[in-house]
Design an enzyme around this catalytic site. Structure first.
Site, mmCIF file in Angstrom:
data_model
loop_
_atom_site.group_PDB
_atom_site.id
_atom_site.type_symbol
_atom_site.label_atom_id
_atom_site.label_comp_id
_atom_site.label_asym_id
_atom_site.label_seq_id
_atom_site.Cartn_x
_atom_site.Cartn_y
_atom_site.Cartn_z
ATOM 1 N N TYR A 41 22.154 -34.745 -129.042
ATOM 2 C CA TYR A 41 21.167 -35.513 -128.287
ATOM 3 C C TYR A 41 20.267 -34.616 -127.453
ATOM 4 O O TYR A 41 20.708 -33.565 -126.984
ATOM 5 C CB TYR A 41 21.859 -36.505 -127.352
ATOM 6 C CG TYR A 41 22.543 -37.652 -128.044
ATOM 7 C CD1 TYR A 41 22.405 -37.894 -129.413
ATOM 8 C CD2 TYR A 41 23.367 -38.522 -127.322
ATOM 9 C CE1 TYR A 41 23.055 -38.948 -130.024
ATOM 10 C CE2 TYR A 41 24.013 -39.585 -127.931
ATOM 11 C CZ TYR A 41 23.862 -39.785 -129.283
ATOM 12 O OH TYR A 41 24.498 -40.839 -129.895
ATOM 13 N N LEU A 233 21.651 -54.484 -130.225
ATOM 14 C CA LEU A 233 20.373 -55.177 -130.413
ATOM 15 C C LEU A 233 19.670 -54.755 -131.702
ATOM 16 O O LEU A 233 18.509 -55.111 -131.917
ATOM 17 C CB LEU A 233 19.436 -54.910 -129.224
ATOM 18 C CG LEU A 233 19.881 -55.431 -127.861
ATOM 19 C CD1 LEU A 233 18.808 -55.134 -126.814
ATOM 20 C CD2 LEU A 233 20.177 -56.917 -127.909
ATOM 21 N N GLY A 234 20.370 -54.021 -132.561
ATOM 22 C CA GLY A 234 19.726 -53.588 -133.805
ATOM 23 C C GLY A 234 18.456 -52.794 -133.535
ATOM 24 O O GLY A 234 17.403 -53.092 -134.094
ATOM 25 N N GLY A 236 16.681 -52.826 -131.038
ATOM 26 C CA GLY A 236 15.694 -53.656 -130.340
ATOM 27 C C GLY A 236 15.116 -54.778 -131.172
ATOM 28 O O GLY A 236 14.414 -55.653 -130.642
ATOM 29 N N THR A 237 15.416 -54.800 -132.472
ATOM 30 C CA THR A 237 14.804 -55.822 -133.326
ATOM 31 C C THR A 237 15.270 -57.229 -132.963
ATOM 32 O O THR A 237 14.509 -58.197 -133.096
ATOM 33 C CB THR A 237 15.111 -55.564 -134.812
ATOM 34 O OG1 THR A 237 16.536 -55.521 -135.003
ATOM 35 C CG2 THR A 237 14.500 -54.264 -135.285
ATOM 36 N N LEU A 238 16.503 -57.368 -132.486
ATOM 37 C CA LEU A 238 17.033 -58.693 -132.181
ATOM 38 C C LEU A 238 16.447 -59.291 -130.909
ATOM 39 O O LEU A 238 16.736 -60.442 -130.574
ATOM 40 C CB LEU A 238 18.563 -58.636 -132.092
ATOM 41 C CG LEU A 238 19.247 -58.512 -133.463
ATOM 42 C CD1 LEU A 238 20.687 -58.074 -133.319
ATOM 43 C CD2 LEU A 238 19.158 -59.827 -134.235
ATOM 44 N N THR A 239 15.606 -58.557 -130.202
ATOM 45 C CA THR A 239 14.846 -59.152 -129.097
ATOM 46 C C THR A 239 13.629 -59.906 -129.619
ATOM 47 O O THR A 239 13.014 -60.675 -128.892
ATOM 48 C CB THR A 239 14.359 -58.067 -128.127
ATOM 49 O OG1 THR A 239 13.397 -57.226 -128.793
ATOM 50 C CG2 THR A 239 15.510 -57.219 -127.609
ATOM 51 N N GLY A 240 13.245 -59.637 -130.869
ATOM 52 C CA GLY A 240 12.077 -60.270 -131.466
ATOM 53 C C GLY A 240 10.776 -59.528 -131.228
ATOM 54 O O GLY A 240 9.716 -59.950 -131.713
ATOM 55 N N LYS A 241 10.832 -58.388 -130.538
ATOM 56 C CA LYS A 241 9.583 -57.733 -130.164
ATOM 57 C C LYS A 241 8.860 -57.074 -131.335
ATOM 58 O O LYS A 241 7.687 -56.714 -131.203
ATOM 59 C CB LYS A 241 9.824 -56.713 -129.057
ATOM 60 C CG LYS A 241 10.736 -55.553 -129.421
ATOM 61 C CD LYS A 241 10.989 -54.693 -128.175
ATOM 62 C CE LYS A 241 11.930 -53.554 -128.449
ATOM 63 N NZ LYS A 241 12.205 -52.768 -127.217
#
Length: 342
Positions: A41, A233-234, A236-241
């Site tokens: 990282y 959240l995948g 961030g995809t599962l936020t719908g953004k």
């Protein structure tokens, strides 16, 4: 340790040092004491960057004088044998000059380097970041013929980590991005006395990627090896953004595109889960976090926050189990569109 873990993968690149310290301080204030890092990282791996996140964390703990209250997890890079892994981390020549893998020598070198960067004398949890062998780890569901170019044997890896536990440099060990066969080999090695039992499995798990349930969850239930679930959240995809081809400026996938969660079936499933959240009056991020946090085989969820509110959502979800009617609706979607982003 806390049931929410703060992931640090983007700290030092996408997330600046100042922003990272705000996130770390906020997490501690809310009672989160579990922090996860890795020698490669921050991401994306580039020349001169490997280890920057460790140094950031070490400096922060030193200034706050809070090392004794932190549960610190770190990961050692495996050899570049796995094509699924290498598609994601193609530049391992930048990590310890390419001297990566899970042999006795490389693990010891990696741990000594991490201890120095983190300004500590021990790691609370040590994990191989991915298997040394060619296998269907991380994002593949299909069978892959075992390769003759496998890296170090699991028993050597286990024995070395056990030596580090005996020396007090590591408190507990686990695995990451591992398969059912690999987990069984680590447990069998422990039964033979090759090293200590693994305590955790750090794999991806979310509404779009539930392959953990097919075999690995039984190890969690029967062997007490809990899941540290990353990507709840995948990305961030599962936020719908990202729906409707949106590309928010600060979005992780806007800055670092990755196809895993953006395929047609994943988009279709995401829209269905967002509809469920809306009808039940729940924020989509809270829905996604809560689903993961309350699975019986999950020990902690790893949150890659980019702002304090993301941590708040994860904590709220950890304290709010979902109702049976809502869970039944989730299962109907999963039955129609199973694992669109393995």
């Amino acid at each position: 340790m806390s049931r929410v873990c703060l992931g640090t993968m983007m700290m030092g690149t996408t997330t600046s040092v100042t922003e990272a310290e705000v996130l770390l301080d906020h997490a501690i204030e809310l009672g989160i004491n579990f922090v996860d890092t890795a020698e490669i990282y921050p991401i994306p791996v580039r020349p001169g960057l490997a280890g920057r996140t460790d140094r950031l964390l070490g400096d922060w703990m030193h200034r706050r004088r809070n090392r004794d209250s932190i549960v610190l997890s770190a990961k050692v890079a495996g050899a570049p044998n796995n094509q699924a892994i290498m598609g994601r981390y193609a530049s391992l020549s930048y990590v310890r000059d390419g001297d990566v893998g899970l042999s006795r020598a490389t693990i010891r070198a990696a741990v000594e380097d991490m201890l120095t960067r983190l300004r500590t004398d021990h790691l609370d949890l040590l994990q191989p970041h991915w298997p040394d062998r060619q296998t269907n780890a991380m994002k593949e569901l299909g069978f892959r013929e075992p390769s003759r170019s496998d890296g170090s044997p699991i028993e050597e890896t286990l024995t070395t980590m056990g030596e580090l536990v005996e020396e007090g440099k590591v408190r507990a060990i686990g695995v990451s991005n591992e398969t059912a066969w690999g987990v069984s080999e680590y447990l069998r090695g422990a039964r033979r006395g090759a090293g200590p039992r693994i305590s955790t499995i750090q794999n991806s798990y979310n509404l779009l990627s539930r392959s953990y349930e097919t075999a690995l969850s039984e190890f969690s239930a029967r062997e007490g090896v809990g899941l540290l679930a990353y990507c709840p959240l995948g990305m961030g995809t599962l936020t719908g953004k990202y729906l409707d081809n949106r590309a928010p400026v600060r979005g992780r996938l806007t800055r670092h595109p990755h196809p895993r969660y953006t395929g047609g079936q994943a988009v279709r499933a995401t829209a269905r889960y967002l509809d469920i959240a809306a009808r039940h009056g729940i924020g989509p991020a809270v829905l996604a976090h809560a689903f993961v946090a309350h699975r019986p085989f999950v020990t902690a969820t790893i949150v890659g926050a980019s702002e304090p509110g993301h941590i708040d959502q994860a904590l709220a979800a950890a304290e709010a189990p979902l109702g049976q009617e809502l869970l039944a609706e989730i299962e109907r979607v999963h039955a129609e569109i199973p694992n669109p982003a393995p």
